[in-house]
Design an enzyme around this catalytic site. Structure first.
Site, PDB file in Angstrom:
ATOM      1  N   SER A 101     -12.655  -0.288   8.422  1.00 34.60           N
ATOM      2  CA  SER A 101     -11.663   0.759   8.673  1.00 34.60           C
ATOM      3  C   SER A 101     -10.831   0.382   9.903  1.00 34.60           C
ATOM      4  CB  SER A 101     -12.367   2.117   8.844  1.00 34.60           C
ATOM      5  OG  SER A 101     -11.440   3.170   8.811  1.00 34.60           O
ATOM      6  N   GLU A 204      -8.404  -2.075   1.271  1.00 34.71           N
ATOM      7  CA  GLU A 204      -9.015  -0.806   0.890  1.00 34.71           C
ATOM      8  C   GLU A 204      -8.401   0.285   1.760  1.00 34.71           C
ATOM      9  OE1 GLU A 204     -11.269   1.283   2.786  1.00 34.71           O
ATOM     10  OE2 GLU A 204     -10.874   0.067   4.562  1.00 34.71           O
ATOM     11  N   HIS A 271     -14.278   2.935   1.683  1.00 33.13           N
ATOM     12  CA  HIS A 271     -14.753   4.169   2.297  1.00 33.13           C
ATOM     13  C   HIS A 271     -15.611   5.044   1.379  1.00 33.13           C
ATOM     14  CE1 HIS A 271     -11.822   3.218   5.434  1.00 33.13           C
ATOM     15  NE2 HIS A 271     -12.335   4.195   6.159  1.00 33.13           N
TER      16      HIS A 271
END
Length: 295
Positions: A101, A204, A271
């Site tokens: 992330s 992502e 995630h």
């Protein structure tokens, strides 16, 4: 000798109960967790001030008793640290950084400076080892066991992929990338992401409407970040909201069209529940509907 890791909070503030659950989850796997008290000293939405987060970062690498540095979560703020990192100091005791992330920027910077990095679950996700149904716990357990194996050294990885359009029978190159929004936010900065020649770029994201994903990818494409890449591989896009009936793969393919890059999807990375680890910068091979990282 039992595995020990240094816990850091380089980005957003994390609820203390989530931190505690993550530490208990890691302990259930036999992992000892080191960190200086307090782990966080909230500053706005950040885990601490930039200066405190930098001090914690350096202390984690200085600790002679730990074998890895593990981010408790992502969020926002990791990029603020980059120009204050003493890379020579870290190189004296190199150990892998683990996270994803917002931590994507730190993984990429570690790789650029010759330090190991693992794109994998953040430490707070280990709390999932202690709750939920058996199937969910089994998925999380596998991901953490794979991550722990990678701390000890190279281990083979093998993940499914779905090709879109005509693709070469085999592609081989360094595996890089991470969170799309984070990478796009770096365009035009000194820490801007630039895929190495022949790279297999994993992307992502979470919670973004499709138009924001398209905008972020457009930034990467037209900012030159993917000029040397060999392919783009999509992980999960958890909670990302579509507009109409157009699949995300179609939007991505259209945006990548100026580069003519092969596109793949379906990687169990991101995630959502499935977030299997991979070694940042390791050589991967795409063939027969699989992404394999031999060692």
């Amino acid at each position: 000798m039992p595995l020990a890791v240094s816990l850091i909070a380089p980005s957003s503030f994390t609820a203390p109960e989530a931190v505690a659950d993550g530490i208990r989850g890691l302990a259930s796997l036999g992992v000892a967790v080191h960190f200086d008290e307090p782990l966080q000293a909230p500053d706005r939405y950040l885990a601490a001030s930039r200066e405190r987060r930098l001090a914690q970062w350096h202390a984690a690498y200085d600790d002679p008793e730990t074998q890895a540095v593990w981010a408790v979560r992502g969020g926002f703020g990791a990029a603020q640290l980059v120009d204050g990192i003493d890379w020579a100091r870290l190189a004296r005791r190199p150990k892998p950084l683990i996270g994803y992330s917002d931590v994507t920027v730190l993984l990429d910077q570690c790789h650029r400076h010759g330090l190991p990095a693992l794109h994998g679950p953040v430490a707070k996700a280990a709390g999932g080892l202690l709750e939920g149904d058996d199937t969910r716990r089994a998925v999380i357990h596998r991901q953490f066991e794979e991550t722990l194996a990678l701390i000890s050294g190279p281990a083979p990885l093998d993940y499914p992929l779905t090709p879109h359009r005509d693709t070469p029978p085999t592609l081989t190159g360094p595996v890089v990338g991470g969170n799309l929004t984070t990478l796009a936010s770096l365009v035009g900065t000194p820490m801007a992401f630039s895929a190495p020649r022949g790279a297999l770029v994993i992307l992502e994201d979470v919670g973004e409407p499709y138009y924001r994903l398209e905008r972020a990818l457009w930034q990467l494409v037209h900012g030159g970040a993917l000029n040397a890449a060999a392919a783009v591989c999509l992980g999960t896009f958890e909670g990302c909201t579509p507009y109409g009936e157009t699949p995300l793969e179609v939007i991505v393919a259209e945006t990548l069209a100026p580069l003519g890059l092969p596109l793949f999807s379906g990687l169990p990375i991101g995630h959502g529940l499935h977030n299997r680890p991979w070694r940042y910068g390791a050589t991967g091979c795409i063939a027969n509907g699989r992404l394999r990282i031999p060692r």
